[in-house]
Design an enzyme around this catalytic site. Structure first.
Site, PDB file in Angstrom:
ATOM      1  CB  THR A  82      -4.139  14.428  -2.752  1.00  0.00           C
ATOM      2  OG1 THR A  82      -4.967  13.996  -1.673  1.00  0.00           O
ATOM      3  CG2 THR A  82      -2.707  14.478  -2.236  1.00  0.00           C
ATOM      4  CG  ASP A  83      -8.533  15.749   0.298  1.00  0.00           C
ATOM      5  OD1 ASP A  83      -7.753  14.790   0.108  1.00  0.00           O
ATOM      6  OD2 ASP A  83      -9.684  15.598   0.771  1.00  0.00           O
ATOM      7  CD  GLU A  84      -4.953  11.300   1.606  1.00  0.00           C
ATOM      8  OE1 GLU A  84      -4.046  10.860   2.326  1.00  0.00           O
ATOM      9  OE2 GLU A  84      -5.710  10.571   0.934  1.00  0.00           O
ATOM     10  CE1 TYR A  96      -0.544   9.732  -2.505  1.00  0.00           C
ATOM     11  CE2 TYR A  96      -2.103  10.375  -0.782  1.00  0.00           C
ATOM     12  CZ  TYR A  96      -1.755  10.289  -2.130  1.00  0.00           C
ATOM     13  OH  TYR A  96      -2.609  10.773  -3.084  1.00  0.00           O
ATOM     14  CE  LYS A 134      -0.180  13.486  -5.333  1.00  0.00           C
ATOM     15  NZ  LYS A 134      -0.061  13.215  -6.798  1.00  0.00           N
TER      16      LYS A 134
HETATM   17  P1  NAD Z   1      -3.452   4.659  -8.855  1.00  0.00           P
HETATM   18  O1  NAD Z   1      -2.532   4.131  -7.805  1.00  0.00           O
HETATM   19  O2  NAD Z   1      -4.689   3.914  -9.186  1.00  0.00           O
HETATM   20  O3  NAD Z   1      -2.639   4.807 -10.234  1.00  0.00           O
HETATM   21  C1  NAD Z   1      -1.337   5.304 -10.293  1.00  0.00           C
HETATM   22  C2  NAD Z   1      -0.795   5.060 -11.709  1.00  0.00           C
HETATM   23  O4  NAD Z   1       0.504   5.640 -11.786  1.00  0.00           O
HETATM   24  C3  NAD Z   1      -0.644   3.578 -12.062  1.00  0.00           C
HETATM   25  O5  NAD Z   1      -1.088   3.348 -13.386  1.00  0.00           O
HETATM   26  C4  NAD Z   1       0.863   3.343 -11.957  1.00  0.00           C
HETATM   27  O6  NAD Z   1       1.332   2.308 -12.822  1.00  0.00           O
HETATM   28  C5  NAD Z   1       1.397   4.704 -12.369  1.00  0.00           C
HETATM   29  N1  NAD Z   1       2.750   4.951 -11.846  1.00  0.00           N
HETATM   30  C6  NAD Z   1       3.176   4.803 -10.567  1.00  0.00           C
HETATM   31  N2  NAD Z   1       4.482   5.095 -10.483  1.00  0.00           N
HETATM   32  C7  NAD Z   1       4.888   5.455 -11.735  1.00  0.00           C
HETATM   33  C8  NAD Z   1       6.123   5.883 -12.276  1.00  0.00           C
HETATM   34  N3  NAD Z   1       7.223   5.968 -11.537  1.00  0.00           N
HETATM   35  N4  NAD Z   1       6.160   6.204 -13.602  1.00  0.00           N
HETATM   36  C9  NAD Z   1       5.056   6.093 -14.377  1.00  0.00           C
HETATM   37  N5  NAD Z   1       3.869   5.680 -13.920  1.00  0.00           N
HETATM   38  C10 NAD Z   1       3.783   5.361 -12.597  1.00  0.00           C
HETATM   39  O7  NAD Z   1      -3.744   6.147  -8.431  1.00  0.00           O
HETATM   40  P2  NAD Z   1      -5.088   7.012  -8.618  1.00  0.00           P
HETATM   41  O8  NAD Z   1      -5.999   6.727  -7.500  1.00  0.00           O
HETATM   42  O9  NAD Z   1      -5.549   6.865 -10.008  1.00  0.00           O
HETATM   43  O10 NAD Z   1      -4.507   8.480  -8.385  1.00  0.00           O
HETATM   44  C11 NAD Z   1      -4.006   9.237  -9.486  1.00  0.00           C
HETATM   45  C12 NAD Z   1      -3.490  10.562  -8.971  1.00  0.00           C
HETATM   46  O11 NAD Z   1      -4.535  11.270  -8.312  1.00  0.00           O
HETATM   47  C13 NAD Z   1      -2.367  10.433  -7.945  1.00  0.00           C
HETATM   48  O12 NAD Z   1      -1.428  11.442  -8.205  1.00  0.00           O
HETATM   49  C14 NAD Z   1      -3.046  10.661  -6.614  1.00  0.00           C
HETATM   50  O13 NAD Z   1      -2.166  11.204  -5.663  1.00  0.00           O
HETATM   51  C15 NAD Z   1      -4.128  11.653  -7.005  1.00  0.00           C
HETATM   52  N6  NAD Z   1      -5.353  11.641  -6.170  1.00  0.00           N
HETATM   53  C16 NAD Z   1      -5.997  10.458  -5.947  1.00  0.00           C
HETATM   54  C17 NAD Z   1      -7.194  10.473  -5.204  1.00  0.00           C
HETATM   55  C18 NAD Z   1      -7.969   9.204  -4.957  1.00  0.00           C
HETATM   56  O14 NAD Z   1      -8.942   9.218  -4.210  1.00  0.00           O
HETATM   57  N7  NAD Z   1      -7.629   8.087  -5.588  1.00  0.00           N
HETATM   58  C19 NAD Z   1      -7.681  11.679  -4.687  1.00  0.00           C
HETATM   59  C20 NAD Z   1      -6.984  12.872  -4.944  1.00  0.00           C
HETATM   60  C21 NAD Z   1      -5.816  12.826  -5.700  1.00  0.00           C
HETATM   61  P1  TYD Z   2      -8.391   4.903   1.660  1.00  0.00           P
HETATM   62  O1  TYD Z   2      -9.359   4.419   0.630  1.00  0.00           O
HETATM   63  O2  TYD Z   2      -7.118   4.147   1.848  1.00  0.00           O
HETATM   64  O3  TYD Z   2      -8.117   6.430   1.322  1.00  0.00           O
HETATM   65  P2  TYD Z   2      -7.324   7.572   2.204  1.00  0.00           P
HETATM   66  O4  TYD Z   2      -6.579   6.927   3.297  1.00  0.00           O
HETATM   67  O5  TYD Z   2      -6.398   8.135   1.181  1.00  0.00           O
HETATM   68  O6  TYD Z   2      -8.378   8.512   2.663  1.00  0.00           O
HETATM   69  O7  TYD Z   2      -9.132   4.947   3.058  1.00  0.00           O
HETATM   70  C1  TYD Z   2     -10.300   5.714   3.263  1.00  0.00           C
HETATM   71  C2  TYD Z   2     -10.674   5.607   4.726  1.00  0.00           C
HETATM   72  O8  TYD Z   2     -11.035   4.252   5.021  1.00  0.00           O
HETATM   73  C3  TYD Z   2      -9.533   5.936   5.680  1.00  0.00           C
HETATM   74  O9  TYD Z   2     -10.070   6.615   6.808  1.00  0.00           O
HETATM   75  C4  TYD Z   2      -8.984   4.587   6.089  1.00  0.00           C
HETATM   76  C5  TYD Z   2     -10.219   3.705   6.066  1.00  0.00           C
HETATM   77  N1  TYD Z   2      -9.986   2.277   5.731  1.00  0.00           N
HETATM   78  C6  TYD Z   2     -10.455   1.276   6.585  1.00  0.00           C
HETATM   79  O10 TYD Z   2     -11.081   1.543   7.620  1.00  0.00           O
HETATM   80  N2  TYD Z   2     -10.233  -0.030   6.248  1.00  0.00           N
HETATM   81  C7  TYD Z   2      -9.539  -0.389   5.128  1.00  0.00           C
HETATM   82  O11 TYD Z   2      -9.341  -1.611   4.883  1.00  0.00           O
HETATM   83  C8  TYD Z   2      -9.080   0.653   4.253  1.00  0.00           C
HETATM   84  C9  TYD Z   2      -8.329   0.327   2.994  1.00  0.00           C
HETATM   85  C10 TYD Z   2      -9.330   1.970   4.599  1.00  0.00           C
END
Ligand code: NAD
Ligand code: TYD
Length: 338
Positions: free
Chosen positions: A125-127, A150, A154
């Protein structure tokens, strides 16, 4: 590549990826290995019952079961989406983040090494880069400076994967993407939370002053970037993925309200998130120049698709928000009310 292990395929991005790729690559087998945590939902895969899709309910931290899956399907490629993914939950408690994101990734890497897989793609992730001020963008050489448990977990996984490349010659690829949005995103994240609250006419909680900035990418564009990195990415390399689409939280929330024809009086400013990163912005010129990827969706199309999806799939999210999620919401937002 023949037999691809996709971990975390029942979550938001993993399920979108499987939906697209099971159809696009009928000659590959996709094995979805997922623990089904609160964020994993088998309904996210409804309709994906093609002959090349398999599901195994397994925790990536369970090394014996993981090994069995590698053997059973002769896995030759791994894409690791599985993670605890929500910053707010990592503030409540980091244990599951350390276990799944770090220990679980190491268990997958160890199996990948033992079974001599062709490729291991770690979804990072970019985080991992930390937070920016008003200017600048993250490049692949920006030093890692994670600020939450988190992002720290990562970052560890990302670096451990690179160490397996350096030390053992494992064919590791890393992607670091910005915030995704789109269908099947769990309602705890900003965009679905705001759409659902607006539809239910309940307050939209904005942390702090709403000036924090995120770069938003439509989930399908992220999946297509992963597809490119998987097929033509260079081993040992990191690829940033972003939408070149920065928004302040307050502006996104106002846009959602406008599109749903709801009043701005629903907005409630609440206590800020602890350690809230101010701004994320991604320079994705490397993947554009080297792998010829760029986003297809502009924000206007992406957000309209997303809002329509939540309007058309009320049964999906109503089931979620009436279950265990209710307790999380109460805990998170009663605490946050300022
Ligand atoms: P999500 O939370 O929606 O899904 C996570 C999935 O992983 C779920 O299906 C959960 O059941 C499974 N999981 C969790 N722990 C597990 C374990 N111990 N064993 C097997 N399965 C397990 O997450 P997402 O938003 O789909 O993100 C997917 C990936 O992309 C993550 O690695 C996250 O860090 C990365 N990512 C997410 C974003 C975003 O904006 N959502 C951006 C950049 C990177
Ligand atoms: P989020 O979707 O949790 O993603 P991330 O923290 O990984 O970037 O949040 C996106 C942005 O929105 C972040 O700056 C936190 C803010 N946020 C709120 O202001 N209110 C909320 O209820 C949530 C969930 C997020």
């Amino acid at each position: 590549m023949k037999n691809i292990l996709v971990t975390g395929g029942c979550g938001f991005i993993g399920s979108n990826f499987l939906r697209l790729m099971c159809t696009k690559y009928p000659n590959y087998n996709f094995v979805n290995l997922d623990k089904l945590t609160y964020a994993g939902n088998l309904e996210n895969l409804d309709g994906v019952n093609s002959a090349n899709y398999f599901f195994e309910k397994v925790d990536i931290c369970d090394s014996l079961k993981v090994k069995t899956v590698f053997e059973k399907y002769a896995i030759d490629t791994v894409i690791n989406f599985a993670a605890e993914s929500h910053v707010d939950r990592s503030i409540f408690g980091a244990f599951d983040f350390i276990q799944t994101n770090i220990v679980g990734t190491q268990i997958l890497l160890e199996n990948a090494k033992e079974f001599q897989v062709e490729k291991f793609l770690q979804i990072s992730t970019d985080e991992v880069y930390g937070s920016l001020s008003d200017t600048g963008k993250f490049t692949e050489t920006t030093p890692l400076h994670p600020n939450s448990t988190y992002s720290a977990s990562k970052s560890s996984a990302d670096l451990i994967a690179l160490a397996y490349h350096h030390t053992f010659g494992l064919n590791v690829l890393i992607t670091r993407c910005s915030n995704n949005y789109g269908p099947y995103q769990f309602p705890e994240k900003l965009i679905p939370l705001m759409i659902i609250n607006a539809l239910n006419n309940i307050s939209l909680p904005i942390y702090g002053n709403g000036m924090n900035v995120r770069d938003w990418l439509y989930v399908e564009d992220h999946c297509l970037a992963i597809d490119s990195v998987l097929h033509i990415g260079k081993f040992g390399e990191v690829y940033n993925i972003g939408g070149n689409n920065e928004w302040r939280n307050i502006d996104i929330v106002k846009l959602i309200l406008k599109k749903l024809n709801k009043p701005e009086s629903l907005i409630a400013f609440v206590k800020d998130r602890l350690g809230h990163d101010f701004r994320y912005a991604i320079d994705s010129s490397k993947i554009t120049n080297e792998l010829n990827w760029k986003p297809i969706y502009d924000f206007e199309n992406g957000i309209s698709n997303t809002i329509n999806w939540y309007l058309e799939n009320k049964t999906w999210w109503k089931k979620i928000i009436s279950g265990e999620y209710k307790n999380y919401y109460k805990l998170q937002y009663e605490k946050a009310r300022s």
